[in-house]
Write a protein that holds these residues in place. Structure first.
Motif, PDB file in Angstrom:
ATOM      1  N   VAL A 111       0.827  -1.196   0.000  1.00 39.83           N
ATOM      2  CA  VAL A 111       0.000   0.000   0.000  1.00 39.83           C
ATOM      3  C   VAL A 111       0.866   1.254   0.000  1.00 39.83           C
ATOM      4  CG1 VAL A 111      -1.712   1.303   1.312  1.00 39.83           C
ATOM      5  CG2 VAL A 111      -1.940  -1.167   1.086  1.00 39.83           C
ATOM      6  N   GLY A 112       1.907   1.244   0.828  1.00 37.26           N
ATOM      7  CA  GLY A 112       2.781   2.408   0.905  1.00 37.26           C
ATOM      8  C   GLY A 112       3.415   2.740  -0.426  1.00 37.26           C
ATOM      9  N   ALA A 113       4.059   1.736  -1.011  1.00 38.19           N
ATOM     10  CA  ALA A 113       4.731   1.979  -2.287  1.00 38.19           C
ATOM     11  C   ALA A 113       3.720   2.303  -3.372  1.00 38.19           C
ATOM     12  CB  ALA A 113       5.558   0.761  -2.673  1.00 38.19           C
ATOM     13  N   GLY A 114       2.582   1.622  -3.360  1.00 39.36           N
ATOM     14  CA  GLY A 114       1.559   1.862  -4.378  1.00 39.36           C
ATOM     15  C   GLY A 114       1.053   3.301  -4.345  1.00 39.36           C
ATOM     16  N   LEU A 115       0.813   3.810  -3.129  1.00 39.58           N
ATOM     17  CA  LEU A 115       0.344   5.195  -3.002  1.00 39.58           C
ATOM     18  C   LEU A 115       1.409   6.163  -3.521  1.00 39.58           C
ATOM     19  CD1 LEU A 115      -1.366   5.189   0.498  1.00 39.58           C
ATOM     20  CD2 LEU A 115      -2.450   5.307  -1.742  1.00 39.58           C
ATOM     21  N   LEU A 116       2.648   5.848  -3.184  1.00 40.00           N
ATOM     22  CA  LEU A 116       3.754   6.692  -3.632  1.00 40.00           C
ATOM     23  C   LEU A 116       3.808   6.734  -5.157  1.00 40.00           C
ATOM     24  CD1 LEU A 116       6.026   8.136  -2.016  1.00 40.00           C
ATOM     25  CD2 LEU A 116       7.517   6.287  -2.759  1.00 40.00           C
ATOM     26  N   PHE A 117       3.728   5.558  -5.778  1.00 41.30           N
ATOM     27  CA  PHE A 117       3.788   5.505  -7.241  1.00 41.30           C
ATOM     28  C   PHE A 117       2.587   6.223  -7.843  1.00 41.30           C
ATOM     29  CE2 PHE A 117       5.907   1.142  -6.580  1.00 41.30           C
ATOM     30  CZ  PHE A 117       7.076   1.774  -6.190  1.00 41.30           C
ATOM     31  N   GLY A 118       1.426   6.076  -7.194  1.00 47.61           N
ATOM     32  CA  GLY A 118       0.218   6.723  -7.709  1.00 47.61           C
ATOM     33  C   GLY A 118       0.317   8.224  -7.637  1.00 47.61           C
ATOM     34  N   LEU A 119       0.865   8.720  -6.514  1.00 47.52           N
ATOM     35  CA  LEU A 119       0.993  10.177  -6.335  1.00 47.52           C
ATOM     36  C   LEU A 119       1.988  10.762  -7.323  1.00 47.52           C
ATOM     37  CD1 LEU A 119       1.013  10.900  -2.509  1.00 47.52           C
ATOM     38  CD2 LEU A 119      -0.602  11.676  -4.234  1.00 47.52           C
ATOM     39  N   PHE A 120       3.045  10.001  -7.582  1.00 51.34           N
ATOM     40  CA  PHE A 120       4.065  10.481  -8.512  1.00 51.34           C
ATOM     41  C   PHE A 120       3.922   9.793  -9.866  1.00 51.34           C
ATOM     42  CE2 PHE A 120       5.785  11.321  -4.336  1.00 51.34           C
ATOM     43  CZ  PHE A 120       6.216  12.627  -4.472  1.00 51.34           C
ATOM     44  N   ALA A 121       2.681   9.596 -10.282  1.00 55.72           N
ATOM     45  CA  ALA A 121       2.435   8.871 -11.526  1.00 55.72           C
ATOM     46  C   ALA A 121       3.180   9.529 -12.682  1.00 55.72           C
ATOM     47  CB  ALA A 121       0.944   8.836 -11.823  1.00 55.72           C
ATOM     48  N   ASN A 122       3.745   8.689 -13.528  1.00 56.92           N
ATOM     49  CA  ASN A 122       4.459   9.129 -14.721  1.00 56.92           C
ATOM     50  C   ASN A 122       5.680   9.999 -14.435  1.00 56.92           C
ATOM     51  OD1 ASN A 122       2.652   7.751 -16.398  1.00 56.92           O
ATOM     52  ND2 ASN A 122       1.204   9.439 -16.195  1.00 56.92           N
ATOM     53  N   THR A 123       6.312   9.751 -13.281  1.00 58.55           N
ATOM     54  CA  THR A 123       7.628  10.332 -13.030  1.00 58.55           C
ATOM     55  C   THR A 123       8.599   9.157 -12.944  1.00 58.55           C
ATOM     56  OG1 THR A 123       7.426  10.150 -10.653  1.00 58.55           O
ATOM     57  CG2 THR A 123       6.618  12.180 -11.649  1.00 58.55           C
ATOM     58  N   TRP A 124       9.874   9.453 -12.717  1.00 57.95           N
ATOM     59  CA  TRP A 124      10.828   8.336 -12.698  1.00 57.95           C
ATOM     60  C   TRP A 124      10.592   7.424 -11.505  1.00 57.95           C
ATOM     61  CZ3 TRP A 124      13.984   7.923  -8.488  1.00 57.95           C
ATOM     62  CH2 TRP A 124      14.145   9.088  -7.712  1.00 57.95           C
ATOM     63  N   ILE A 125      10.035   7.974 -10.388  1.00 57.60           N
ATOM     64  CA  ILE A 125       9.713   7.115  -9.239  1.00 57.60           C
ATOM     65  C   ILE A 125       8.708   6.058  -9.662  1.00 57.60           C
ATOM     66  CG2 ILE A 125       8.681   7.057  -6.933  1.00 57.60           C
ATOM     67  CD1 ILE A 125       9.526   9.900  -6.533  1.00 57.60           C
ATOM     68  N   ASP A 126       7.697   6.514 -10.383  1.00 56.99           N
ATOM     69  CA  ASP A 126       6.632   5.623 -10.827  1.00 56.99           C
ATOM     70  C   ASP A 126       7.165   4.579 -11.798  1.00 56.99           C
ATOM     71  OD1 ASP A 126       4.043   4.670 -11.222  1.00 56.99           O
ATOM     72  OD2 ASP A 126       3.788   5.948 -12.980  1.00 56.99           O
ATOM     73  N   TYR A 127       7.974   5.017 -12.758  1.00 52.76           N
ATOM     74  CA  TYR A 127       8.511   4.059 -13.736  1.00 52.76           C
ATOM     75  C   TYR A 127       9.354   3.007 -13.052  1.00 52.76           C
ATOM     76  CZ  TYR A 127       6.932   7.373 -17.247  1.00 52.76           C
ATOM     77  OH  TYR A 127       6.164   8.187 -18.004  1.00 52.76           O
ATOM     78  N   GLY A 128      10.236   3.476 -12.140  1.00 51.62           N
ATOM     79  CA  GLY A 128      11.068   2.525 -11.403  1.00 51.62           C
ATOM     80  C   GLY A 128      10.217   1.546 -10.620  1.00 51.62           C
ATOM     81  N   GLY A 129       9.184   2.073  -9.967  1.00 57.84           N
ATOM     82  CA  GLY A 129       8.303   1.229  -9.171  1.00 57.84           C
ATOM     83  C   GLY A 129       7.579   0.209 -10.023  1.00 57.84           C
TER      84      GLY A 129
END
Lengths: 299, 316
Positions: free
Chosen positions: B117-135
């Motif tokens: 849940v933690g990582a998923g929320l993070l990726f969702g909040l930063f959708a389409n940034t490098w954090i999201d792609y890496g995730g």
């Protein structure tokens, strides 16, 4: 989805429609041809791995079960590109033959579960009535336990081994597919073109075969690829635990089990089969996701 | 709400029936005659009279429905018969293993939830940034790696090469880290993907846009509007995740020599010890149903739309 087709039915011929003799199932295939590299590359890779495994007997340099006590745990060399295992067997040959076992089992399992699920889902969803009530209750009941539990219960009765494992996987695997196909049929049954076919007196069999089945083709392909990946993981896990393919036959799971004690000094023995399993599973996930993305965009 | 609870409880009854039936059939689908087997365990070949008497005592000549009823009565009191292998009570064999399984399962469940849940929320909040792609790449990889291979690699490197943690066995936190990791990463990966798409969907909703246009602070927006709504559907997924962990534990327990029900199941399947398999299926199945019931009721409690829909009321 059904609301969209209703709108299309209410305002016909606002733009050129495909000729009537053209069957709707060709559309997915046509834009698959136009698709991007995210689908083509993993599909091509997956296909080449499958073909290489099936051709194991042609490609493998050695007999996968031939022991060579002079060459135990040899490092990679021109004769043995991936080295040899603790019994001097050529790792590359065992990977190829093991892949054949794993992939052929998974393919059989996938085809069988998807076909069974399709047949049950189509008939139950289309016939409806009391038959559907019984089937859908049964599906709900079977789906309320994790499918691995069901698999292991069947495997417990049949006994460990290749055939037992395959039957157990099929026996537990079709249920989820049947439920998905059933609900697709339920919504397809309400579409205008099925209604139209019914109104001109088309038989049930014809409607199922010509109008409903083609529209399920994309979900069949997506489910089958995802299923293939999941089955490879389950089959190798259970073979690893000694419940599936039995030694000396090679399977990526049994290879990992047999070489367990040598991983520290000879990492290749752990890496080669593990990477193969992960790669095939990854490619299946990529292909499945890519097809699904394409389908979603199409809507 | 009351009606929803009753409906939901009633729906579990056929499943429980099927589970008990499966366990009973496993129990009675014995290889050879159970009476002969049991008496033979004493050491010498039993006489035909002794077998007949024992069969009568066990009620093996009764019709199947009668035997099912007797078996069910016994099972409800915790009596699942005896193991074919060592003639011990099945309830004893599995009873001493429930604790370790629940311990491992619960730890993995908590870890999976926090990570997923933690990582998923993070990726969702930063959708389409490098954090999201890496995730996304990371979660895709994790979902494709078989847990038993991950476990083998962890043992080989963390325990054997670097000697940081024990190779296998049962004990405190030190013994739990590797099994929990091997067990959780796969399920956590799929949880990440669900949470991410849930978060992105909520972020697109009109009420979030309205709240944004009012000029609310970003943190307030996330905490008050987006998070609660994104987390709601995930509660039902958690129940399913539990089943996934229970199933995964079968493999992981065997690798780490964790004395849980899963490793008992694997040896029971290898030895075709049907009473143990039957009892395992029943216990694990009931556990799974209960957890799902609880999460579904929790979901209905948190989201009124669910219970109105399910009672066929004004929901639709």
């Amino acid at each position: 989805m059904s609301s969209l087709s209703n709108v299309a039915g209410a305002f016909p011929a606002t733009r050129p429609r495909p000729a009537i003799h053209e069957r709707p199932d060709m559309r997915p295939l046509r834009w698959l041809g136009k698709q991007k590299l995210s689908l083509l590359i993993p599909s091509a890779l997956l296909l080449s791995i499958v073909v290489a495994s099936i051709l194991a007997s042609v490609l493998a340099p050695y007999n996968p079960n031939a022991l060579d006590m002079q060459q135990m745990l040899a490092s990679p060399s021109p004769e043995h590109p991936l080295g040899t295992d603790q019994l001097g067997r050529d790792v590359l040959s065992r990977i190829l033959y093991g892949g054949r076992t794993t992939i052929v089992m998974s393919l059989i399992g996938t085809v069988a579960t998807v076909t069974l699920g399709l047949v049950v889902g189509l008939t139950s969803g289309y016939i409806g009535g009391r038959f559907d009530l019984i089937v859908s209750t049964l599906l709900t009941v079977l789906l309320s336990v994790p499918s691995l539990l069901l698999t292991l219960a069947i495997l417990g009765i049949l006994g460990a081994g290749t055939e037992g494992l395959l039957i157990a996987l099929i026996g537990a695997g079709w249920v989820g597919h049947a439920r998905i196909f059933r609900s697709s049929v339920l919504s397809l049954r309400e579409t205008v073109y099925v209604e139209a076919a019914e109104s001109i007196g088309a038989s049930r069999g014809r409607i199922l075969w010509r109008h409903i089945f083609p529209n399920l083709m994309t979900s069949v392909v997506v489910l089958a690829t995802l299923d293939l990946g999941a089955l490879i993981l389950t089959i190798t896990s259970l073979s690893f635990l000694g419940l599936g393919v039995q030694p000396p036959n090679a399977d990526w799971g049994t290879m990992l089990n047999e070489a367990r004690t040598y991983f520290g000094q000879y990492p290749l023995l752990a890496v080669a089969p593990g990477v193969c399993i992960s790669l095939v599973a990854l490619l299946c996930n990529l292909v499945g996701d890519a097809i699904r993305d394409v389908v979603d965009v199409g809507h | 709400m009351g009606r929803y609870v009753i409906n939901r409880l009633a729906a579990a009854i056929p499943t429980l029936l099927l589970l008990t039936l499966t366990a009973f059939l496993l129990n009675s689908a014995a290889r050879g005659d159970p009476a002969t087997n049991a008496l033979r365990a004493g050491g010498q070949e039993p006489t035909p009279e002794a077998i007949t008497a024992y069969r009568e005592q066990l009620g093996l000549d009764d019709p199947l429905p009668v035997r099912y009823a007797t078996w069910l009565g016994n099972a409800l009191q915790g009596d699942f018969g005896r193991s074919f292998i060592d003639q011990r009570e099945v309830s004893e064999i599995l009873g001493e293993r429930i604790g370790p399984t629940l311990r491992l399962g619960l730890a993995a469940f908590i870890f999976t939830t926090i990570l997923g849940v933690g990582a998923g929320l993070l990726f969702g909040l930063f959708a389409n940034t490098w954090i999201d792609y890496g995730g996304r790449v990371g979660s895709l990889l994790l979902a494709s790696i078989p847990s038993f291979w991950l476990a083998l690699l962890l043992i080989t490197y963390v325990s054997e090469k670097w000697q940081l943690l024990p190779v296998a066995g049962y004990g405190g936190l030190k013994f739990m880290i590797l099994p929990v990791l091997a067990l959780s990463l796969g399920p956590a990966a799929s949880l990440m993907r669900f949470t991410r798409s849930g978060m992105i969907e909520v972020w697109r909703q009109d009420y979030v846009r309205t709240a944004r246009s009012k000029g609310l602070r970003q943190t307030f927006l996330v905490m008050r509007h987006a998070l609660p709504n994104a987390l709601l559907p995930i509660t039902t997924l958690l129940g399913l995740r539990f089943g996934q962990l229970l199933a995964g534990a079968i493999v992981i327990e065997s690798i780490f020599a964790w004395p849980g029900m899963g490793s008992a199941l694997i040896s029971a399947i290898s030895g075709r010890d049907l009473p143990v398999i039957g009892a395992y299926v029943l216990i694990a199945g009931v556990l799974f149903i209960v957890v799902n019931l609880v999460t579904d009721l929790g979901y209905a409690f948190l989201d009124p739309r669910v219970r109105l829909d399910a009672t066929g009321g004004r929901g639709a």
